[in-house]
Write a protein that holds these residues in place. Structure first.
Motif, PDB file in Angstrom:
ATOM      1  N   GLU A 269      32.661 -27.564   4.326  1.00 12.09           N
ATOM      2  CA  GLU A 269      33.388 -28.727   4.086  1.00 12.09           C
ATOM      3  C   GLU A 269      33.918 -28.545   2.469  1.00 12.09           C
ATOM      4  N   ALA A 270      32.908 -28.441   1.705  1.00 17.72           N
ATOM      5  CA  ALA A 270      33.154 -28.251   0.221  1.00 17.72           C
ATOM      6  C   ALA A 270      34.356 -27.453   0.115  1.00 17.72           C
ATOM      7  N   ARG A 271      34.177 -26.211   0.668  1.00 18.42           N
ATOM      8  CA  ARG A 271      35.018 -25.214   0.443  1.00 18.42           C
ATOM      9  C   ARG A 271      36.527 -25.422   0.932  1.00 18.42           C
ATOM     10  N   ALA A 272      36.491 -26.356   2.375  1.00 22.80           N
ATOM     11  CA  ALA A 272      37.765 -26.731   2.502  1.00 22.80           C
ATOM     12  C   ALA A 272      38.244 -27.762   1.791  1.00 22.80           C
ATOM     13  N   LEU A 273      37.653 -28.803   1.105  1.00 21.78           N
ATOM     14  CA  LEU A 273      38.276 -29.705   0.309  1.00 21.78           C
ATOM     15  C   LEU A 273      38.749 -29.181  -0.947  1.00 21.78           C
ATOM     16  N   THR A 274      38.166 -28.029  -1.566  1.00 17.80           N
ATOM     17  CA  THR A 274      38.450 -27.358  -2.740  1.00 17.80           C
ATOM     18  C   THR A 274      39.643 -26.806  -2.405  1.00 17.80           C
TER      19      THR A 274
END
Length: 592
Positions: A269-274
């Motif tokens: 999720e953090a990867r996608a947000l970034t």
């Protein structure tokens, strides 16, 4: 099982090592809970370095962003930390003592727990006052050792610096391997030396991925007593940034260390947000080359985070040099040719200016000397012709003592130009400034802000803050964003296509820094600028041709090369110019 190793997420540095801007406040607020949910980070780097400055350039209040980003980490006990350039605090040039002291009070109040204090010259005189002020404000001072590889940067040199920082009150030590060129075996030995002398001191390792040594270095420092490792996450890990936490965790786990588990759902999720932030707008300011590692960095020692701006600078100089070569009937240089020449010139210049560790701002200074040497050598003027006051400040001792000996040619050049060397404590050369900034706040009716944070912002970044308050920063940013979008869509012609035919016997006047151009000033750089010079105007060697106000507020004088007659102007009053961009051409008087 071996000792416990903790991880820190370099969320600020991930962006700074990739591009120009940082995420907005609302984006930071969205990513923070997800970083927490990942469950593997004991620390997060939330601000510092250029964070506040670039937020101002984007027209956003950085104080709001820092408070918003720190708050969720504070609430769950994850330590927050910032990057602090010692004498230069949060900018590229020296900061008065009273402004530096205020910084720690403000940042602690905003929720930043730890300050990583480094000095580009590893001069303890620039670090010790910051350690003291950080402790007084309630922060944890972490003393940094700027790692580089040279004949003067020995194990004993770094061990002694660690002793000095700890004696000054540092509670932690960071091995700051900003270019990733620290040799793994050397870093392991250094870690062991520090731990042997100071077993209770926490050691954190910070290594960029650039030349590919950092994973081996991480294993070595952990085997020898390191406690915390700085990491990144996709899609900004690797390249010129930092190794990804997944790889680091896997390596250390299989080596027998106790490491935290990673919540992979939260990681994704953090990867996608970034990636969303990149696609939204930040990606327009990210140089694609920063996604790639390069072994060439081992030769020159330049930090990976500089590569994006350096390639832009190189492109500007390359076009000028190739134009000169074309006139002489010589083959033009490719980008690869230029890159090798630049790295070779850095290797030539670096020892001659005393082996300053190649970290901000001294990495930029050494690169600038080398870059402009390539131009002036091609012009037949020799080396060291285009060194500005900031570069000379490093050489003369105004920024601290360089670790090595200056070459005789540099010393003689300084004497020939009437420049004086100093061994004075650098921070004593800068007068306090807060009273003047308080008066400006009062005169404008501006609120000092919570915990004096707005006063601090004005004092730390005067020009950017004024532009932020007037709304000009937001206008400039939106224009830059639209320009970047247009360029990506192919709506603008390339630099090569835009380059006009230059006069055969003229010298190019090149911008030494990025900034806003002003012609001659009435009295001083703060006064109203005069009108644009006329074609045909005569200049003597050493005359001031124009001034450029750099992004950090300093006015840099641009000399009129070797003098002559002005034959072409390529920039208008008040226009924005990039470093390496040709401002004008001056034709020297040629005698046959």
């Amino acid at each position: 099982m071996k000792k416990k190793i903790q991880f820190s997420l370099l969320y600020r540095d991930m962006w700074q090592s990739s591009g120009k801007f940082q995420p907005r406040k609302d984006q930071l607020e969205r990513i923070a809970p997800v970083i927490i949910e990942m469950g593997c980070f004991a620390r997060v780097e939330t601000n510092g370095g250029a964070f506040e400055q670039v937020n101002l350039l984007a027209g956003e209040n950085p104080n709001d962003a820092v408070r918003a980003f720190c708050k969720p980490f504070n609430e769950v006990g994850i330590k927050t930390h910032m990057l602090d350039r010692g004498l230069n605090a949060l900018r590229m040039y020296p900061v008065p003592d009273d402004v530096r002291q205020l910084m720690y009070k403000v940042k602690h109040a905003q929720g930043t727990d730890i300050t990583r204090i480094f000095d580009g010259l590893n001069d303890i005189r620039n670090i010790a006052p910051s350690i003291q002020w950080a402790k007084e404000a309630g922060m944890t001072p972490q003393g940094a050792l700027c790692i580089t590889t040279s004949p003067v940067h020995t194990l004993e040199y770094y061990s002694r610096l660690a002793d000095e920082e700890i004696a000054a009150g540092a509670e932690e030590i960071c091995l700051k391997d900003m270019a990733g060129i620290g040799q793994p075996a050397f870093l392991g030995q250094l870690t062991k030396m520090i731990k042997t002398n100071h077993p209770d001191i926490l050691i954190e390792y910070h290594g960029h991925s650039g030349p590919g040594l950092s994973m081996a270095s991480m294993l070595e420092v952990c085997e020898n007593g390191a406690d915390i490792i700085d990491t990144a996450i996709e899609p900004l890990s690797w390249g010129k940034v930092h190794p990804d936490v997944i790889s680091v965790q896997s390596m250390l786990k299989h080596a027998g260390f106790e490491v935290p588990e990673i919540n992979m759902d939260a990681y994704m999720e953090a990867r996608a947000l970034t990636q969303e932030f990149i696609d939204d707008w930040l990606g327009y300011f990210i140089n694609p080359q920063n996604k790639f590692m390069s072994s060439l960095l081992l030769g020159c020692g330049l930090p990976g985070g500089m590569m994006g701006s350096m390639m832009a600078d190189l492109g500007g100089i390359q076009s000028v040099i190739n134009n000169l070569k074309k006139k002489k009937g010589e083959p033009e240089l490719t980008t690869d040719d230029m890159l090798v020449k630049l790295f070779d010139e850095v290797a030539y210049v670096w020892p001659r200016v005393g082996y300053p560790p190649l970290v901000t701002p001294f990495s930029q200074y050494v690169k600038n000397i080398a870059l402009f040497n390539l131009l002036t050598l091609e012009q037949g003027k020799g080396r060291y012709v285009m060194m500005d006051d900031s570069v000379w400040g490093m050489i003369l001792g105004k920024s601290g003592k360089v670790p090595g000996e200056l070459a005789p040619e540099i010393v003689e050049l300084a004497k020939a130009q009437g420049r004086e060397f100093t061994d004075a404590d650098p921070h004593t050369l800068i007068p306090n400034a807060l009273d003047d900034f308080r008066k400006e706040m009062d005169d404008n009716g501006w609120d000092y802000g919570q915990d004096d944070e707005e006063l601090f912002e004005l004092a730390m970044h005067p020009e950017q803050y004024r532009n932020y308050k007037s709304g000009q920063a937001k206008k400039n940013f939106l224009a830059d964003l639209q320009k970047a979008k247009d360029a990506k869509l192919g709506a603008q012609v390339s630099l090569e296509e835009a380059a006009a035919f230059k006069h055969a016997k003229a010298d190019a006047i090149v911008a030494p820094v990025k900034g806003q151009l002003f012609w001659e000033f009435q009295g001083d750089a703060e006064a109203a600028p005069a009108v644009e010079p006329f074609i045909g105007k005569a200049y003597k060697e050493g005359d001031a041709f124009c001034f450029i106000q750099a992004p950090w507020g300093e006015f840099v004088e641009v000399p009129a090369a070797l003098g002559g007659k002005l034959v072409e102007i390529n920039a208008k009053q008040g226009s924005k110019v990039n470093k390496g961009e040709v401002i004008a051409y001056i034709e020297r008087e040629h005698k046959d």
